[in-house]
Write a protein that holds these residues in place. Sequence first.
Motif, PDB file in Angstrom:
ATOM      1  N   GLY A  37      31.268 -72.851 -17.775  1.00 20.01           N
ATOM      2  CA  GLY A  37      30.037 -73.035 -17.699  1.00 20.01           C
ATOM      3  C   GLY A  37      29.024 -71.973 -18.482  1.00 20.01           C
ATOM      4  N   VAL A  38      29.734 -70.794 -18.025  1.00 19.82           N
ATOM      5  CA  VAL A  38      28.923 -69.280 -18.437  1.00 19.82           C
ATOM      6  C   VAL A  38      29.190 -69.152 -19.809  1.00 19.82           C
ATOM      7  N   VAL A  39      30.153 -69.470 -20.425  1.00 16.90           N
ATOM      8  CA  VAL A  39      30.669 -69.261 -21.873  1.00 16.90           C
ATOM      9  C   VAL A  39      30.025 -70.189 -22.696  1.00 16.90           C
ATOM     10  N   GLY A  40      30.118 -71.605 -22.316  1.00 21.64           N
ATOM     11  CA  GLY A  40      29.391 -72.744 -22.988  1.00 21.64           C
ATOM     12  C   GLY A  40      27.927 -72.569 -22.858  1.00 21.64           C
ATOM     13  N   GLY A  41      27.248 -72.045 -21.724  1.00 24.21           N
ATOM     14  CA  GLY A  41      25.985 -71.943 -21.600  1.00 24.21           C
ATOM     15  C   GLY A  41      25.391 -70.834 -22.608  1.00 24.21           C
ATOM     16  N   THR A  42      26.027 -69.638 -22.579  1.00 21.85           N
ATOM     17  CA  THR A  42      25.681 -68.785 -23.297  1.00 21.85           C
ATOM     18  C   THR A  42      25.461 -69.072 -24.843  1.00 21.85           C
ATOM     19  N   GLY A  87      31.831 -76.996 -15.185  1.00 24.25           N
ATOM     20  CA  GLY A  87      31.228 -76.236 -16.387  1.00 24.25           C
ATOM     21  C   GLY A  87      30.125 -76.754 -17.068  1.00 24.25           C
ATOM     22  N   GLU A  88      30.323 -78.201 -17.235  1.00 21.43           N
ATOM     23  CA  GLU A  88      29.207 -78.801 -18.042  1.00 21.43           C
ATOM     24  C   GLU A  88      27.814 -78.652 -17.139  1.00 21.43           C
ATOM     25  N   ALA A  92      24.450 -77.034 -18.426  1.00 16.04           N
ATOM     26  CA  ALA A  92      23.002 -77.623 -18.179  1.00 16.04           C
ATOM     27  C   ALA A  92      22.180 -76.972 -17.681  1.00 16.04           C
ATOM     28  N   ALA A  93      22.570 -76.465 -16.479  1.00 15.81           N
ATOM     29  CA  ALA A  93      21.848 -75.368 -15.388  1.00 15.81           C
ATOM     30  C   ALA A  93      21.210 -74.309 -16.433  1.00 15.81           C
ATOM     31  N   LEU A  94      22.199 -73.773 -17.116  1.00 15.49           N
ATOM     32  CA  LEU A  94      21.772 -72.278 -18.005  1.00 15.49           C
ATOM     33  C   LEU A  94      20.638 -72.849 -18.891  1.00 15.49           C
ATOM     34  N   ILE A  95      20.952 -73.881 -19.578  1.00 11.95           N
ATOM     35  CA  ILE A  95      20.165 -74.189 -20.608  1.00 11.95           C
ATOM     36  C   ILE A  95      18.555 -74.846 -19.923  1.00 11.95           C
ATOM     37  N   THR A  96      18.747 -75.145 -18.934  1.00  9.92           N
ATOM     38  CA  THR A  96      17.565 -75.682 -18.013  1.00  9.92           C
ATOM     39  C   THR A  96      16.841 -74.441 -17.568  1.00  9.92           C
ATOM     40  N   SER A  97      17.492 -73.552 -17.000  1.00 10.16           N
ATOM     41  CA  SER A  97      16.976 -72.010 -16.733  1.00 10.16           C
ATOM     42  C   SER A  97      16.311 -71.465 -17.562  1.00 10.16           C
ATOM     43  N   GLN A  98      17.015 -71.249 -18.881  1.00  5.36           N
ATOM     44  CA  GLN A  98      16.254 -70.520 -20.166  1.00  5.36           C
ATOM     45  C   GLN A  98      14.987 -71.319 -20.490  1.00  5.36           C
ATOM     46  N   ASP A  99      15.222 -72.650 -20.732  1.00  2.24           N
ATOM     47  CA  ASP A  99      14.098 -73.407 -21.200  1.00  2.24           C
ATOM     48  C   ASP A  99      12.888 -73.651 -20.540  1.00  2.24           C
ATOM     49  N   LEU A 100      13.026 -73.532 -19.014  1.00  3.67           N
ATOM     50  CA  LEU A 100      11.885 -73.447 -18.053  1.00  3.67           C
ATOM     51  C   LEU A 100      11.628 -71.914 -17.854  1.00  3.67           C
ATOM     52  N   ASN A 101      12.266 -70.996 -18.133  1.00  7.91           N
ATOM     53  CA  ASN A 101      12.105 -69.373 -17.704  1.00  7.91           C
ATOM     54  C   ASN A 101      12.198 -69.491 -16.030  1.00  7.91           C
ATOM     55  N   LEU A 122      22.430 -83.867 -22.945  1.00  5.41           N
ATOM     56  CA  LEU A 122      23.316 -83.220 -23.948  1.00  5.41           C
ATOM     57  C   LEU A 122      24.831 -83.375 -24.067  1.00  5.41           C
ATOM     58  N   PHE A 123      25.389 -84.014 -23.097  1.00  5.34           N
ATOM     59  CA  PHE A 123      26.816 -84.217 -22.674  1.00  5.34           C
ATOM     60  C   PHE A 123      27.504 -85.478 -22.589  1.00  5.34           C
ATOM     61  N   ARG A 124      26.503 -86.386 -22.100  1.00  3.88           N
ATOM     62  CA  ARG A 124      27.048 -87.738 -21.740  1.00  3.88           C
ATOM     63  C   ARG A 124      27.337 -88.734 -22.965  1.00  3.88           C
ATOM     64  N   ASP A 125      28.274 -88.381 -23.765  1.00  5.16           N
ATOM     65  CA  ASP A 125      28.782 -89.138 -24.836  1.00  5.16           C
ATOM     66  C   ASP A 125      30.544 -89.282 -24.992  1.00  5.16           C
ATOM     67  N   LYS A 126      30.818 -90.022 -25.997  1.00  8.03           N
ATOM     68  CA  LYS A 126      32.384 -89.711 -26.053  1.00  8.03           C
ATOM     69  C   LYS A 126      32.934 -88.608 -26.222  1.00  8.03           C
ATOM     70  N   PHE A 127      32.269 -87.560 -26.592  1.00  5.59           N
ATOM     71  CA  PHE A 127      33.151 -86.392 -26.620  1.00  5.59           C
ATOM     72  C   PHE A 127      33.311 -85.769 -24.983  1.00  5.59           C
TER      73      PHE A 127
END
Length: 149
Positions: A37-42, A87-88, A92-101, A122-127
Motif C-alpha cells: 500500500g505504501v509503495v502503491g500509494g506513493t 494494500g489497496e 486509497a487512504a494515502l490518496i484520500t489523505s493527500q487529496d484532502l490534506n 479507483l480499484f473496483r474493476d476487472k484488474f
Amino acid sequence: MSQRYPHPSEPAPEPDSALLGVLAAVIVALIGGVVYGVVGGTFHVEISWAAVALGFFTGYVSGKAGGANPVLQAAAAVFSIGGVYLGELVIAALITSQDLNIALTEVFLSHSGLVGETWDLLFRDKFTVLFFALGAAGAVAGVRKGGAR
C-alpha cells in the motif's frame, strides 16, 4: 546409555506445524499489505508484480514455518488476497489523505467511508480480481517452494 546422533547424511526430521505456518502467513500478509500500500500509494497505482511478490512471500514464509502441509497453500492464498486488499485500502487512504490534506491516521479513524469510496472509484474493476488472483497464485507457488525440503 548412549544417545544416537543423526549421521550428517541423514535428513533432519521435518517440522510440520500447520498452525505455525498459518500464523506466519497472517503476519507476512499484514506486513506485506502495508508495504504494498505504501509503495502503491506513493506512485498512485496498483503494481502487479508487488501483488505477486506479496503472495509469494506470504506463501514462502508459511511453507518454511509450517512445512509441506497442503492446508498451507489454501491458507496462504486466502491471506495473500487479504494482504492485497489491505494494500489497496492503504493506497486509497494515502490518496484520500493527500487529496484532502489531512493526516493518514485521521483518514483511517474518522473518514474510513471515504477510503471505501476511493477504493470503489479507483480499484473496483476487472484488474482488481486479477491482482487478487496473482497474489493467490504467488502464495501457492511460495508454499511449494518454501515447504519443499
